[in-house]
Design a protein around this motif. Structure first.
Motif, PDB file in Angstrom:
ATOM      1  N   ASN A  14     -52.707  16.902   3.500  1.00  0.00           N
ATOM      2  CA  ASN A  14     -51.952  16.196   2.469  1.00  0.00           C
ATOM      3  C   ASN A  14     -51.529  17.219   1.432  1.00  0.00           C
ATOM      4  OD1 ASN A  14     -51.663  13.499   3.183  1.00  0.00           O
ATOM      5  ND2 ASN A  14     -53.683  12.929   2.414  1.00  0.00           N
ATOM      6  N   CYS A  65     -60.921  11.511   2.476  1.00  0.00           N
ATOM      7  CA  CYS A  65     -59.624  11.110   1.927  1.00  0.00           C
ATOM      8  C   CYS A  65     -59.637   9.612   1.655  1.00  0.00           C
ATOM      9  CB  CYS A  65     -58.500  11.457   2.891  1.00  0.00           C
ATOM     10  SG  CYS A  65     -56.869  10.897   2.326  1.00  0.00           S
ATOM     11  N   VAL A  66     -58.908   9.197   0.631  1.00  0.00           N
ATOM     12  CA  VAL A  66     -58.807   7.773   0.274  1.00  0.00           C
ATOM     13  C   VAL A  66     -58.213   6.967   1.436  1.00  0.00           C
ATOM     14  CG1 VAL A  66     -56.502   7.942  -0.792  1.00  0.00           C
ATOM     15  CG2 VAL A  66     -58.153   6.267  -1.684  1.00  0.00           C
ATOM     16  N   GLY A  72     -60.315  12.572  -1.743  1.00  0.00           N
ATOM     17  CA  GLY A  72     -59.708  13.898  -1.625  1.00  0.00           C
ATOM     18  C   GLY A  72     -58.581  14.182  -2.587  1.00  0.00           C
ATOM     19  N   PHE A  73     -57.877  13.137  -3.048  1.00  0.00           N
ATOM     20  CA  PHE A  73     -56.721  13.425  -3.907  1.00  0.00           C
ATOM     21  C   PHE A  73     -57.116  14.051  -5.238  1.00  0.00           C
ATOM     22  CE2 PHE A  73     -57.514   8.858  -4.873  1.00  0.00           C
ATOM     23  CZ  PHE A  73     -57.480   8.856  -6.262  1.00  0.00           C
TER      24      PHE A  73
HETATM   25 MO   LIG Z   1     -56.296  12.170   0.415  1.00  0.00          MO
END
Ligand SMILES: [Mo]
Ligand SMILES: Nc1nc2c(c(=O)[nH]1)N[C@H]1C(S)=C(S)[C@@H](COP(=O)(O)O)O[C@H]1N2
Length: 235
Positions: free
Chosen positions: A3, A60-61, A156-157
């Motif tokens: 990402n 990750c979301v 993760g963002f």
């Molecule tokens: Mo993510």
């Protein structure tokens, strides 16, 4: 699974576009509410802070997960070096402004540049990490070269890539995904199986190598080290 929205929102082939990112020379500036603002080239940064390997889970979301052997140093050490003033309450992380490069894949309508934020207490936690490498090598551009944040107990963002600035601020900073869609992406974004994303459940996750499904762990399994930071109403 990469990402890096600046280059490509589709998760694959991002390396081709990220190749345009000029990572050398690179400077990272640490400032804001600190007694000793500092600037480092990447070479100076790795000389100033001895590198260690940390094997962390990444979640990750979007529900994919993996395990990554990062190379870097605890963010805490950088915080000690700059000496935050007593009114510094949050830390803001800024990714390189790739506006020129973004025209390769113009992701319009987003609040560029990519920014993230932590409370000072979160940033000072032993697990919060600045990575310059992984798998014993320097980071690849698509994974956030030359230096990125890694916050393993959060989605993760929060782990912003290719950092050019770290600033100590008094108020909760505006962050990329929170500003883009505050209903779907909170500021705290701690991994929590019981708090569903508005469009999907967070109860389970899948590992990108084996595709194995497993239950999501609260704080991504790091509760023992970070649960004390929270009262329960953070989102
Ligand atoms: Mo993510
Ligand atoms: N600047 C920037 N940092 C970013 C992102 C991004 O799009 N831009 N994506 C985030 C998200 S959603 C995740 S899951 C991780 C992914 O890191 P990886 O691609 O190295 O696995 O980076 C985070 N950091």
């Amino acid at each position: 699974h990469v990402n890096y929205y600046e280059f490509n929102p589709y998760k694959s082939g991002t390396w081709r576009k990220a190749a345009a990112l000029p990572v050398s020379p690179w400077e990272i500036a640490i400032g804001g509410l600190v007694d000793r603002p500092l600037k480092y080239s990447i070479d100076d940064l790795v000389k100033a802070f001895p590198l260690e390997e940390r094997i962390y889970r990444h979640r990750c979301v979007e529900t994919w997960a993996m395990v990554v052997p990062w190379l870097g140093f605890p963010l805490r050490k950088l915080i000690e070096a700059v000496q935050p003033k007593s009114n510094a309450k949050f830390v803001r992380f800024t990714t390189a402004d790739t506006e020129e490069l973004c025209r390769i894949a113009p992701p319009s309508g987003f609040p560029w540049p990519y920014r993230e934020g932590l409370t000072l207490a979160e940033a000072s936690n032993e697990l919060a990490f600045l990575a310059v490498g992984f798998y014993g090598e320097r980071l690849f551009k698509q994974n956030g070269a030359p230096v990125r944040l890694v916050v393993p107990w959060k989605y993760g963002f929060k782990s912003a890539k290719s950092l050019v600035r770290i600033d100590f601020v008094e108020r909760q900073p505006s962050t990329f995904w929170n500003a883009a869609d505050s209903f779907e992406y909170g500021f705290y974004a701690n991994v929590d199986p019981e708090k569903p994303h508005p469009r999907w459940s967070q109860a389970s996750e899948w590992l990108i190598d084996t595709r194995e499904r497993r239950p999501t762990e609260k704080y991504n399994g790091y509760g023992k080290w970070v649960a004390h930071l929270y009262r329960g109403d953070e989102v």
